[in-house]
Scaffold this active site. Structure first.
Site, short mmCIF file in Angstrom:
data_model
loop_
_atom_site.label_atom_id
_atom_site.label_comp_id
_atom_site.label_asym_id
_atom_site.label_seq_id
_atom_site.Cartn_x
_atom_site.Cartn_y
_atom_site.Cartn_z
N ASP A 257 3.51 26.73 59.56
CA ASP A 257 2.08 26.71 59.24
C ASP A 257 1.23 27.65 60.11
O ASP A 257 0.00 27.54 60.11
CB ASP A 257 1.53 25.29 59.34
CG ASP A 257 1.93 24.45 58.14
OD1 ASP A 257 1.87 24.97 57.01
OD2 ASP A 257 2.34 23.29 58.34
N ASP B 49 3.47 25.88 49.59
CA ASP B 49 2.40 26.15 50.56
C ASP B 49 2.74 27.34 51.47
O ASP B 49 1.86 28.01 52.00
CB ASP B 49 2.16 24.94 51.48
CG ASP B 49 2.36 23.59 50.83
OD1 ASP B 49 3.14 23.52 49.86
OD2 ASP B 49 1.78 22.62 51.30
N1 GLY Z 1 0.47 22.26 53.62
C1 GLY Z 1 0.19 20.92 53.42
C2 GLY Z 1 -0.77 20.59 52.36
O1 GLY Z 1 -1.24 21.38 51.57
O2 GLY Z 1 -1.08 19.42 52.29
#
Ligand code: GLY
Length: 393
Positions: A111, A171
Site C-alpha cells: 500500500d 487495489d
Molecule cells: N485497499 C483496501 C480497500 O480498498 O479497502
C-alpha cells in the site's frame, strides 16, 4: 412575456451547446472542506494518530502510520492548499506528510502507493521539497521488493498466506502511478517494467467476461492462478464496488503513462460495467457491492470513480467525453448534497458520510472514510480544471 421568450431562447441555445457540467460550486465545496478539516486538525494534536473513520460507538477512529490509509489525510491537506494557496494548509500538510516518513522503509505492505504517493507525491508536485523526493524514491525501492519476477506481480499481503498463497488484489493497481513517477525521477526503467508486468497480468487474470473484476487472485510460485476470491466483497463472484473503482482508476493511469491502447480499452470497459450496471442507483453512488442493491452505499467508490472518469474523459472522443463528465458530475453533485456531505463540525470532521470499508468483517460499514474525502477533493480539483479548459463540449 418578452423576458420569458429570452429565457426560452437561452435554454434552447444551452441545450445545443452541450455543456456537460452540472451545478458544482467547487469554491464553496473547498471552503467547506477547509472549515471541516480545520476541526479535524484541532481535534488531532497527536501526529501518530491518523484520522481514519468513526468507531462503532461514534468516537473518532484513528490509526497509526503503518495503516494503509495514513497518507490520505496529508494528501487531502495538500489538495486544500492547492486550492486555497493559504500557507497555513501547506504547514499542516507538511506536518501530516512527514508523520508518515518512516513508512518509506516498510517492505511489509503493497500500500505504499497510497501511504507515500498521496502525501509526499502531492507535496513534491506542489513544493519541489527535496526531502519529499528522497522519501518517495526510498519508498519506491521498498515497494519494488514486493515484485516477484517469476510471478510477474507485486504481492499484496503478507498475511492470510495459507488461504491466498501469493495474493494480488485489484487495489494494487493503485500503486503503479507511484512507480511510474519513480521511474521518471530516478531513470530506473525497472520501476516502469514492474508497472507494465503487473498491469498485464492483472488484465489477464483479474477480469471476468462482463469486465467486472475479482478482488483477490491467488497465485502459485510460477505465476499460475490457483484461485479467484474476495475478501471485502459480498462473494467470490460478485463485483465489490470499490474494487471496480480502483481498477478504473488504475487502468486510466496505465494509459496516461504508457499510451498503450489496451489499457485505455480496459478503462472504458470498466467504466461501462459501472455506469451501465442496473444496480447503480440513480444518484450514481454505488452500493458497497454491485450484487447487493438496497444495502449500504460506498461513497468512497463514487469519489474514486468520479476522479478516474474526469481523467478518462480526456482520452475519449467527444460524445464519450461528455458522457463521462456528466456521470462524474452527477456523482460529485450527489456527494456534495446533504445526503452524503456532513454538516460542519459533525461526522468527526470528515467531509463525506456513508462509505463502507469491509462489510464482510462488519468493519467500517456506513461510516466516513478518510480516502473518500481524499478522492472527492481530487475529483473536485479535476472538475475545476476541466471546467476552466472548456465549459462546453
Ligand atoms: N485497499 C483496501 C480497500 O480498498 O479497502
Amino acid at each position: 412575456m418578452m423576458m420569458d421568450i429570452k429565457v426560452l431562447i437561452l435554454l434552447f441555445i444551452l441545450s445545443f451547446s452541450g455543456n456537460a457540467f452540472g451545478q458544482i460550486n467547487v469554491e464553496k465545496e473547498f471552503e467547506f472542506a477547509a472549515q471541516q478539516y480545520q476541526g479535524m486538525l484541532d481535534s488531532h494534536p497527536d501526529l501518530t494518530q491518523f484520522p481514519q473513520s468513526t468507531n462503532p460507538d461514534g468516537s473518532p477512529g484513528n490509526r497509526t502510520s503503518d495503516w494503509w490509509c495514513s497518507g490520505f489525510f496529508g494528501g487531502s491537506l495538500w489538495y486544500i492548499y492547492e486550492f486555497t494557496k493559504d500557507p497555513k494548509w501547506k504547514d499542516a500538510a507538511d506536518l501530516w506528510t512527514m508523520a508518515v516518513e518512516k513508512e518509506q522503509n516498510n517492505t511489509g505492505t503493497h500500500d505504499l502507493g497510497f501511504m507515500l504517493y498521496c502525501p509526499f507525491g502531492n507535496g513534491y508536485r506542489l513544493t519541489r521539497n527535496e526531502i519529499y523526493k528522497q522519501t518517495l524514491l526510498t519508498g519506491a525501492k521498498s515497494l519494488a521488493t514486493r515484485f516477484n519476477p517469476k510471478v510477474g506481480l507485486i504481492k499484496s499481503w503478507d498475511m492470510f498466506l495459507d488461504k491466498y498463497r501469493y495474493p494480488v488484489i485489484i487495489d494494487n493497481m493503485m500503486n503503479l502511478e507511484f512507480l511510474f513517477w519513480a521511474a521518471k525521477e530516478s531513470g530506473n526503467k525497472e520501476f516502469y517494467n514492474i508497472c507494465v508486468n503487473h498491469a498485464d497480468n492483472t488484465l489477464k487474470n483479474h477480469f471476468r467476461a462482463d469486465n467486472s473484476s475479482y478482488h483477490v487472485i491467488c497465485y502459485g510460485p510460477s505465476g499460475e492462478v490457483i484461485a479467484k476470491k474476495t475478501r471485502q466483497g459480498a462473494a467470490d463472484e460478485s463485483a465489490w464496488a470499490r474494487g471496480q473503482a480502483w481498477g478504473l482508476y488504475g487502468y486510466t493511469v496505465m494509459y496516461r503513462e504508457t499510451k498503450d491502447i489496451k489499457y485505455l480499452t480496459q478503462a472504458h470497459k470498466i467504466a461501462s460495467f459501472i455506469l451501465n450496471n442496473p444496480n447503480l442507483p440513480a444518484d450514481k453512488v454505488p452500493y458497497w457491492d454491485f450484487s447487493k442493491p438496497g444495502e449500504e452505499r460506498d461513497a468512497s467508490a463514487a469519489a474514486i470513480a468520479a476522479s478516474a472518469l474526469l481523467e478518462l474523459c480526456q482520452y475519449s472522443p467527444k460524445e464519450q467525453k461528455r458522457y463521462y463528465i456528466s456521470m462524474a458530475t452527477k456523482m460529485l453533485e450527489s456527494l456534495s448534497s446533504s445526503a452524503y456531505k456532513a454538516k460542519l463540525g459533525e461526522n468527526n470532521h470528515f467531509i463525506l458520510m456513508h462509505s463502507t470499508g469491509h462489510k464482510p468483517a462488519k468493519s467500517e460499514v456506513n461510516v466516513p472514510l478518510v480516502y473518500a474525502d481524499y478522492y472527492y477533493l481530487e475529483a473536485l480539483l479535476r472538475y475545476r480544471k476541466l471546467e476552466h479548459i472548456s465549459m462546453s463540449y
